[in-house]
Design a protein around this motif. Sequence first.
Motif, PDB file in Angstrom:
ATOM      1  N   GLU A  23       0.824  -1.202   0.000  1.00 52.27           N
ATOM      2  CA  GLU A  23       0.000   0.000   0.000  1.00 52.27           C
ATOM      3  C   GLU A  23       0.863   1.259   0.000  1.00 52.27           C
ATOM      4  N   GLU A  24       0.265   2.366  -0.379  1.00 56.62           N
ATOM      5  CA  GLU A  24       0.981   3.637  -0.427  1.00 56.62           C
ATOM      6  C   GLU A  24       1.186   4.192   0.983  1.00 56.62           C
ATOM      7  N   GLY A  25       2.089   5.151   1.075  1.00 54.72           N
ATOM      8  CA  GLY A  25       2.291   5.842   2.347  1.00 54.72           C
ATOM      9  C   GLY A  25       3.511   5.398   3.122  1.00 54.72           C
ATOM     10  N   PHE A  26       4.378   4.558   2.511  1.00 59.00           N
ATOM     11  CA  PHE A  26       5.575   4.091   3.196  1.00 59.00           C
ATOM     12  C   PHE A  26       6.843   4.541   2.478  1.00 59.00           C
ATOM     13  N   SER A  27       7.866   4.772   3.280  1.00 52.48           N
ATOM     14  CA  SER A  27       9.222   4.948   2.779  1.00 52.48           C
ATOM     15  C   SER A  27      10.011   3.722   3.193  1.00 52.48           C
ATOM     16  N   THR A 165      13.400   4.592  -0.706  1.00 51.87           N
ATOM     17  CA  THR A 165      12.540   4.543  -1.884  1.00 51.87           C
ATOM     18  C   THR A 165      11.094   4.432  -1.413  1.00 51.87           C
ATOM     19  N   THR A 166      10.172   4.894  -2.231  1.00 52.69           N
ATOM     20  CA  THR A 166       8.746   4.684  -1.954  1.00 52.69           C
ATOM     21  C   THR A 166       8.169   3.607  -2.869  1.00 52.69           C
ATOM     22  N   ASP A 167       9.028   2.964  -3.650  1.00 49.84           N
ATOM     23  CA  ASP A 167       8.615   1.935  -4.591  1.00 49.84           C
ATOM     24  C   ASP A 167       8.756   0.560  -3.932  1.00 49.84           C
ATOM     25  N   PRO A 168       7.656  -0.146  -3.651  1.00 48.89           N
ATOM     26  CA  PRO A 168       7.764  -1.452  -2.996  1.00 48.89           C
ATOM     27  C   PRO A 168       8.500  -2.485  -3.842  1.00 48.89           C
ATOM     28  N   ASP A 169       8.460  -2.360  -5.165  1.00 40.21           N
ATOM     29  CA  ASP A 169       9.194  -3.296  -6.011  1.00 40.21           C
ATOM     30  C   ASP A 169      10.698  -3.122  -5.831  1.00 40.21           C
ATOM     31  N   ALA A 188      10.180  -0.383   6.726  1.00 42.72           N
ATOM     32  CA  ALA A 188       9.114   0.422   6.130  1.00 42.72           C
ATOM     33  C   ALA A 188       8.658   1.444   7.164  1.00 42.72           C
ATOM     34  N   LYS A 189       8.720   2.735   6.799  1.00 40.09           N
ATOM     35  CA  LYS A 189       8.379   3.807   7.731  1.00 40.09           C
ATOM     36  C   LYS A 189       7.198   4.604   7.183  1.00 40.09           C
ATOM     37  N   PRO A 190       6.141   4.786   7.973  1.00 43.50           N
ATOM     38  CA  PRO A 190       5.003   5.601   7.527  1.00 43.50           C
ATOM     39  C   PRO A 190       5.443   7.038   7.273  1.00 43.50           C
ATOM     40  N   LEU A 191       5.189   7.527   6.082  1.00 47.12           N
ATOM     41  CA  LEU A 191       5.619   8.875   5.708  1.00 47.12           C
ATOM     42  C   LEU A 191       4.965   9.952   6.552  1.00 47.12           C
ATOM     43  N   ALA A 192       3.775   9.673   7.078  1.00 45.85           N
ATOM     44  CA  ALA A 192       3.031  10.695   7.823  1.00 45.85           C
ATOM     45  C   ALA A 192       3.256  10.641   9.324  1.00 45.85           C
ATOM     46  N   ALA A 193       4.050   9.676   9.807  1.00 47.71           N
ATOM     47  CA  ALA A 193       4.171   9.459  11.251  1.00 47.71           C
ATOM     48  C   ALA A 193       5.258  10.333  11.868  1.00 47.71           C
TER      49      ALA A 193
END
Length: 367
Positions: A23-27, A165-169, A188-193
């Motif tokens: 899902e989106e929203g991770f670095s 990267t924000t690309d899970p691949d 994986a770090k939540p970008l909004a946290a």
Amino acid sequence: MDLPVMPPVQPMLAKAVKGVPREEGFSFEPKWDGFRCLVFRDGDEVELASRNTKPLTRYFPEVVAAVREQLPERCVLDGELFVASSGDGGARLEFEVLQERIHPAESRIDKLSRETPAGFVAFDLLALGDTAYVDRPFADRRAALEKALAHLADTEGPCHLTRTTTDPDEAQTWFERFEGAGLDGVMAKPLAAPYAQNGRTMLKIKHERTADVVLAGLREHKTSTPERPLLGSMLLGLYDAGGDLQHIGVSASFTASRRAELWDELQELVCPIEEHPWGRWQEFLVANPGRVPGTQSRWSQGKDLSFVPLRPERVLEVKYDHMEGRRFRHTAHFKRWRDDRDPESCGYGQLEEPAGYDLAKILTGGA
């Protein structure tokens, strides 16, 4: 020292998950296998603090010097200390060598700081100048960190900025490829946290494997009593190419009731140490390169490391993440007994060896 974020600081933690989140929203970033370290710098004053807030400063004088030379005048950074060794396949992390850096003798510390110098890789920003960043989302902290450490791209260290990267691949590719350089997986770090001290707001994706190993001994649990003996840990072994049973690690996660059951169940295997494959190691009174069971090291002084030798007749399957040399890097997890396997068939050949990868490429942003 007068910074907007002052020690002690408990670093942000992570919980384990299976697989890279899609899902989106991770670095995403590589998971380093070293000592977690918070760097506090106010001019010439530098403090290095461990995950449990204990001081690391005296053990890494070369890192303190690098912080003064390479990092912003006033900052608080979260990152990892590491030691890398070079070989034919390139550099890779060496956790056991890093452990040797924690030594009480100043002369030894100075010697190792020259022979096995450590590096520091930054992956989060808590403060810069007079500004605290802990309440800001990770996306903002990362942007400010990249700007503050942009000059490190033109240096060879020892201070570095981790890649993201924000690309899970791409993160999945890192997960598969970077283990060859000694890395531990992917974060994986939540970008909004915001930066939550001691909070498990990050996710960690680690390698998971299984192996069939020989039960070679046991230790009593610290709560064991004569009236109710409990198993604390199982000592595990694998046969090498020469037919010798080598100590490969321990398995220790059991419920109290299961500890009591296992203690009773395994008593029939107890044997004199003279009849055990590890009996020849009785002569060792100090730590040695093979990490012989029952011997002391600077990490274990004062602990009772004696063990109950068992005839190596039973095989169990365990889950482990990765190897450090010829041993499990962390405690292995018991899965099941393997009564269908002969102990002598349990060797190192079953262990998966990741393809080598050069750590220098990870630190410099190479492919």
